[in-house]
Design a protein around this motif. Sequence first.
Motif, PDB file in Angstrom:
ATOM      1  N   ARG A  36      -4.150  -0.379   6.440  1.00 39.56           N
ATOM      2  CA  ARG A  36      -3.487  -0.541   5.133  1.00 39.56           C
ATOM      3  C   ARG A  36      -4.216   0.256   4.056  1.00 39.56           C
ATOM      4  O   ARG A  36      -3.588   0.908   3.213  1.00 39.56           O
ATOM      5  CB  ARG A  36      -3.437  -2.022   4.742  1.00 39.56           C
ATOM      6  N   TRP A  37      -5.538   0.216   4.075  1.00 41.44           N
ATOM      7  CA  TRP A  37      -6.312   0.949   3.089  1.00 41.44           C
ATOM      8  C   TRP A  37      -6.094   2.453   3.243  1.00 41.44           C
ATOM      9  O   TRP A  37      -5.921   3.168   2.251  1.00 41.44           O
ATOM     10  CB  TRP A  37      -7.794   0.608   3.243  1.00 41.44           C
ATOM     11  N   LEU A  38      -6.100   2.931   4.478  1.00 42.36           N
ATOM     12  CA  LEU A  38      -5.891   4.365   4.711  1.00 42.36           C
ATOM     13  C   LEU A  38      -4.503   4.805   4.260  1.00 42.36           C
ATOM     14  O   LEU A  38      -4.354   5.850   3.620  1.00 42.36           O
ATOM     15  CB  LEU A  38      -6.093   4.706   6.183  1.00 42.36           C
ATOM     16  N   ILE A  39      -3.492   4.044   4.586  1.00 44.71           N
ATOM     17  CA  ILE A  39      -2.117   4.386   4.184  1.00 44.71           C
ATOM     18  C   ILE A  39      -2.010   4.375   2.659  1.00 44.71           C
ATOM     19  O   ILE A  39      -1.424   5.277   2.050  1.00 44.71           O
ATOM     20  CB  ILE A  39      -1.098   3.433   4.838  1.00 44.71           C
ATOM     21  N   GLY A  40      -2.600   3.355   2.041  1.00 48.62           N
ATOM     22  CA  GLY A  40      -2.557   3.270   0.581  1.00 48.62           C
ATOM     23  C   GLY A  40      -3.269   4.432  -0.087  1.00 48.62           C
ATOM     24  O   GLY A  40      -2.756   5.020  -1.050  1.00 48.62           O
ATOM     25  N   SER A  41      -4.446   4.790   0.435  1.00 52.57           N
ATOM     26  CA  SER A  41      -5.187   5.893  -0.182  1.00 52.57           C
ATOM     27  C   SER A  41      -4.465   7.219   0.042  1.00 52.57           C
ATOM     28  O   SER A  41      -4.469   8.083  -0.843  1.00 52.57           O
ATOM     29  CB  SER A  41      -6.618   5.957   0.360  1.00 52.57           C
ATOM     30  N   GLN A  42      -3.818   7.381   1.181  1.00 59.57           N
ATOM     31  CA  GLN A  42      -3.060   8.606   1.431  1.00 59.57           C
ATOM     32  C   GLN A  42      -1.854   8.688   0.497  1.00 59.57           C
ATOM     33  O   GLN A  42      -1.512   9.772   0.008  1.00 59.57           O
ATOM     34  CB  GLN A  42      -2.598   8.660   2.897  1.00 59.57           C
ATOM     35  N   ALA A  43      -1.213   7.557   0.248  1.00 57.01           N
ATOM     36  CA  ALA A  43      -0.070   7.530  -0.668  1.00 57.01           C
ATOM     37  C   ALA A  43      -0.523   7.903  -2.079  1.00 57.01           C
ATOM     38  O   ALA A  43       0.149   8.699  -2.774  1.00 57.01           O
ATOM     39  CB  ALA A  43       0.588   6.158  -0.658  1.00 57.01           C
TER      40      ALA A  43
ATOM     41  N   ALA B 195      -0.824  11.942  -6.403  1.00 50.94           N
ATOM     42  CA  ALA B 195      -1.668  12.744  -7.293  1.00 50.94           C
ATOM     43  C   ALA B 195      -1.409  14.231  -7.082  1.00 50.94           C
ATOM     44  O   ALA B 195      -1.328  15.003  -8.053  1.00 50.94           O
ATOM     45  CB  ALA B 195      -3.132  12.410  -7.059  1.00 50.94           C
ATOM     46  N   LEU B 196      -1.261  14.655  -5.834  1.00 49.32           N
ATOM     47  CA  LEU B 196      -0.984  16.068  -5.553  1.00 49.32           C
ATOM     48  C   LEU B 196       0.381  16.479  -6.089  1.00 49.32           C
ATOM     49  O   LEU B 196       0.532  17.581  -6.634  1.00 49.32           O
ATOM     50  CB  LEU B 196      -1.079  16.338  -4.053  1.00 49.32           C
TER      51      LEU B 196
ATOM     52  N   LEU C 150       0.068  16.813  -9.831  1.00 54.18           N
ATOM     53  CA  LEU C 150      -0.669  18.034 -10.151  1.00 54.18           C
ATOM     54  C   LEU C 150       0.219  19.259  -9.965  1.00 54.18           C
ATOM     55  O   LEU C 150       0.212  20.178 -10.783  1.00 54.18           O
ATOM     56  CB  LEU C 150      -1.924  18.139  -9.280  1.00 54.18           C
ATOM     57  N   SER C 151       1.013  19.241  -8.902  1.00 52.07           N
ATOM     58  CA  SER C 151       1.936  20.340  -8.632  1.00 52.07           C
ATOM     59  C   SER C 151       2.954  20.461  -9.760  1.00 52.07           C
ATOM     60  O   SER C 151       3.241  21.563 -10.243  1.00 52.07           O
ATOM     61  CB  SER C 151       2.635  20.133  -7.299  1.00 52.07           C
ATOM     62  N   ASN C 152       3.527  19.345 -10.185  1.00 57.49           N
ATOM     63  CA  ASN C 152       4.502  19.361 -11.281  1.00 57.49           C
ATOM     64  C   ASN C 152       3.853  19.809 -12.589  1.00 57.49           C
ATOM     65  O   ASN C 152       4.456  20.527 -13.372  1.00 57.49           O
ATOM     66  CB  ASN C 152       5.143  17.980 -11.463  1.00 57.49           C
ATOM     67  N   PHE C 153       2.620  19.401 -12.816  1.00 59.16           N
ATOM     68  CA  PHE C 153       1.910  19.778 -14.028  1.00 59.16           C
ATOM     69  C   PHE C 153       1.659  21.287 -14.059  1.00 59.16           C
ATOM     70  O   PHE C 153       1.814  21.924 -15.100  1.00 59.16           O
ATOM     71  CB  PHE C 153       0.592  18.991 -14.118  1.00 59.16           C
ATOM     72  N   THR C 154       1.271  21.841 -12.885  1.00 59.61           N
ATOM     73  CA  THR C 154       1.026  23.285 -12.845  1.00 59.61           C
ATOM     74  C   THR C 154       2.315  24.068 -13.016  1.00 59.61           C
ATOM     75  O   THR C 154       2.313  25.170 -13.582  1.00 59.61           O
ATOM     76  CB  THR C 154       0.337  23.702 -11.525  1.00 59.61           C
TER      77      THR C 154
END
Length: 93
Positions: A69-76, A81-82, A85-89
Motif C-alpha cells: 500500500r505504501w509503495l502504490i501510494g508513493s508511486q501515485a 507530481a511528474l 511538473l510536466s503541465n507547469f513546464t
Amino acid sequence: MIDTLKIAQTLKDAGFEDKQAEMLAHTFGETSSQARDNVATKGDLDQLETRLGLQMKASLSALKADTVRWLIGSQAVLLIALMALSNFTKLLG
C-alpha cells in the motif's frame, strides 16, 4: 519420581537422626515434585512453536500488505507530481 525412603536411609547412614533424615527426604521429595509440575514438556514447546509460527506469518502478511500500500501510494504521488511538473513546464514554454 524421587525415592524419599532411600534418601532418608542414606541420610540416616550418614549420621542424621531419624526425624531429621525423614523430614529432609520429605521436603526434598515435595520440592522436586513441585519443580516437575512447572517444567515445560516437549508437547508444550511444540504448541508454543506452532502458535509463534502462526503469529509470525500473520504479522509478515500484514507487513507485506502495508508495504505494498505504501509503495502504490508513493508511486501515485510521484506520478501526480511528474504530471503537474510536466503541465507547469508546458505553461512556461
